[in-house]
Scaffold this active site. Sequence first.
Site, PDB file in Angstrom:
ATOM      1  N   ASP A 214       9.459  53.552  41.211  1.00 31.17           N
ATOM      2  CA  ASP A 214       9.061  52.212  41.624  1.00 31.17           C
ATOM      3  C   ASP A 214      10.335  51.600  42.202  1.00 31.17           C
ATOM      4  OD1 ASP A 214       8.277  49.618  41.876  1.00 31.17           O
ATOM      5  OD2 ASP A 214       7.615  49.350  39.812  1.00 31.17           O
ATOM      6  N   ALA A 216      11.371  49.000  44.358  1.00 34.46           N
ATOM      7  CA  ALA A 216      11.559  47.676  44.972  1.00 34.46           C
ATOM      8  C   ALA A 216      13.028  47.321  45.201  1.00 34.46           C
ATOM      9  CB  ALA A 216      10.884  46.605  44.113  1.00 34.46           C
ATOM     10  N   HIS A 449      -0.325  32.722  32.798  1.00 30.48           N
ATOM     11  CA  HIS A 449       0.846  31.908  33.158  1.00 30.48           C
ATOM     12  C   HIS A 449       0.748  31.269  34.539  1.00 30.48           C
ATOM     13  CE1 HIS A 449       1.528  36.041  34.397  1.00 30.48           C
ATOM     14  NE2 HIS A 449       2.381  35.612  35.302  1.00 30.48           N
TER      15      HIS A 449
HETATM   16  C1  PLP Z   1       7.580  43.126  42.897  1.00 28.61           C
HETATM   17  C2  PLP Z   1       7.458  44.410  42.217  1.00 28.61           C
HETATM   18  C3  PLP Z   1       6.300  45.173  42.282  1.00 28.61           C
HETATM   19  C4  PLP Z   1       5.032  44.686  42.965  1.00 28.61           C
HETATM   20  O1  PLP Z   1       5.257  44.421  44.303  1.00 28.61           O
HETATM   21  P1  PLP Z   1       4.504  43.237  45.097  1.00 28.61           P
HETATM   22  O2  PLP Z   1       5.054  43.387  46.466  1.00 28.61           O
HETATM   23  O3  PLP Z   1       4.854  41.945  44.430  1.00 28.61           O
HETATM   24  O4  PLP Z   1       3.049  43.519  45.055  1.00 28.61           O
HETATM   25  C5  PLP Z   1       6.286  46.407  41.645  1.00 28.61           C
HETATM   26  N1  PLP Z   1       7.359  46.834  40.966  1.00 28.61           N
HETATM   27  C6  PLP Z   1       8.498  46.122  40.865  1.00 28.61           C
HETATM   28  C7  PLP Z   1       9.650  46.658  40.095  1.00 28.61           C
HETATM   29  C8  PLP Z   1       8.585  44.881  41.478  1.00 28.61           C
HETATM   30  O5  PLP Z   1       9.701  44.154  41.347  1.00 28.61           O
END
Ligand code: PLP
Length: 458
Positions: A214, A216, A449
């Site tokens: 993952d 990001a 939330h």
């Molecule tokens: C933001 C995020 C996501 C989800 O992505 P979106 O673009 O908000 O849908 C998944 N994993 C991590 C670690 C993130 O920070």
Amino acid sequence: MELPFAESYRIKMVENIRRSTRDEREKWIREANYNLFGLKSEQVFIDLLTDSGTGAMSDHQWSALMLGDESYAGASSYFHMKEAIKEITGFDYFLPTHQGRAAENVLFSVLVQPGNIVPGNAHFDTTKGHIEFRKAFAVDCTIDKAWDTTNPYPFKGNVDPVKLEETLKKNNDKINFIIITVTCNSTGGQPVSMENLRMVREIADRYHKLVVFDSARFAENAYFIKKREKGYENKSIREIAREMFSYADVMTMSSKKDAIVNMGGFIGMRDKELFTKASTYNIMFEGYITYGGMSGRDMEALAVGLYEGTEYEYLETRIRQVEYLGNSLIKLGIPVQQPIGGHAVFVDAKKFLAHIPEEEFQAQTLAIELYKEAGIRGVEIGALLADRDPITRKNRFPELELLRLAIPRRVYTNNHMDVVIAALKNLYDRRKEIKHGYKIVKEAPIMRHFTIQMAPLG
Ligand SMILES: *Cc1c(COP(=O)(O)O)cnc(C)c1O
């Protein structure tokens, strides 16, 4: 005299923001039912709600928008994005999606079956959501050190190899893949070391499992490896990122973070068969495989953003700003998660407002006070976010009650950080005068939330 550090860019376009009065803010937050998600952005002076999709695009990204090819199939913008992904990550196959959770939705449609178990390091909430929605389970194998905010261990996103192997031994036939989040958002933007990624790969190979990243904040993770891990001092961010991804079979990406665009995401894959299977779901949920919910112009900006987001000078500017905020708070004795992570500073509200009972929501109370003090919007990462137990319906009180201050990329100056520091210092000095927290008035059955309504006690 040693030259001080300065930003690796200059400002070319500005967006005006407005300071407000305390009277105005008290009225606005009341009208928002004491929920910071309910505020209009124009009612906020410094917005640290999230670093997702809130970054400032560069002149190169804005000009790339003009090159956008808005064809349904085979757009040249798709090929520009493909080229950038191949060069930065090494993945041969990819599918565009409208954001990160959409990438999870498509990929997990192939890889997650009911009853499955997905081990990882403190799964992000949408990741966990997409696993649990499919009646599968996320098992957290993060190292224990991650949950002690005062422990300065440099890689608090790491996986505990013992926990991972135990999970694999016990549930081998229920596990298709291991998911590693880089950097680990849920433990405070904390990095995973290269050694740990290599170890996860080695364990996965022994058990014949896939490894999914993952990703990001993969570039921020690479920056921390360069800064903190022996043997990587002289490697470039892109060399480090390529090595990181060499240990993964698949990546999901929320491009709203390290690719510095306002919307977008993708899945990167090595295996053609997986790509073919995922393509069907992409077409069903996101759009045809050469746009997947993105405009051609957005794919162009994303491709440029992947290069800019992996430049050392940019990352140094970004992470030093987050560290500047965090370390200044530490110097003032304000309790925060240490060491400071890549994208946000997490204030330990349980310690900050120790005299307020947890049933009165310490982190939310602190978030409201900070807004009233200076028009700064952070977000509660605590009991409200943790929701109620699905069976007993009792409030869940997690180990950590945090106020997250997420810093948007290339948006604010250190003068803004100084306002945040002074506002928190003022609150810390008069914390004992904050006598009461808040109670819940109205809440949704799940993900409460975002829309919760609260009222002050006392
Ligand atoms: C933001 C995020 C996501 C989800 O992505 P979106 O673009 O908000 O849908 C998944 N994993 C991590 C670690 C993130 O920070």
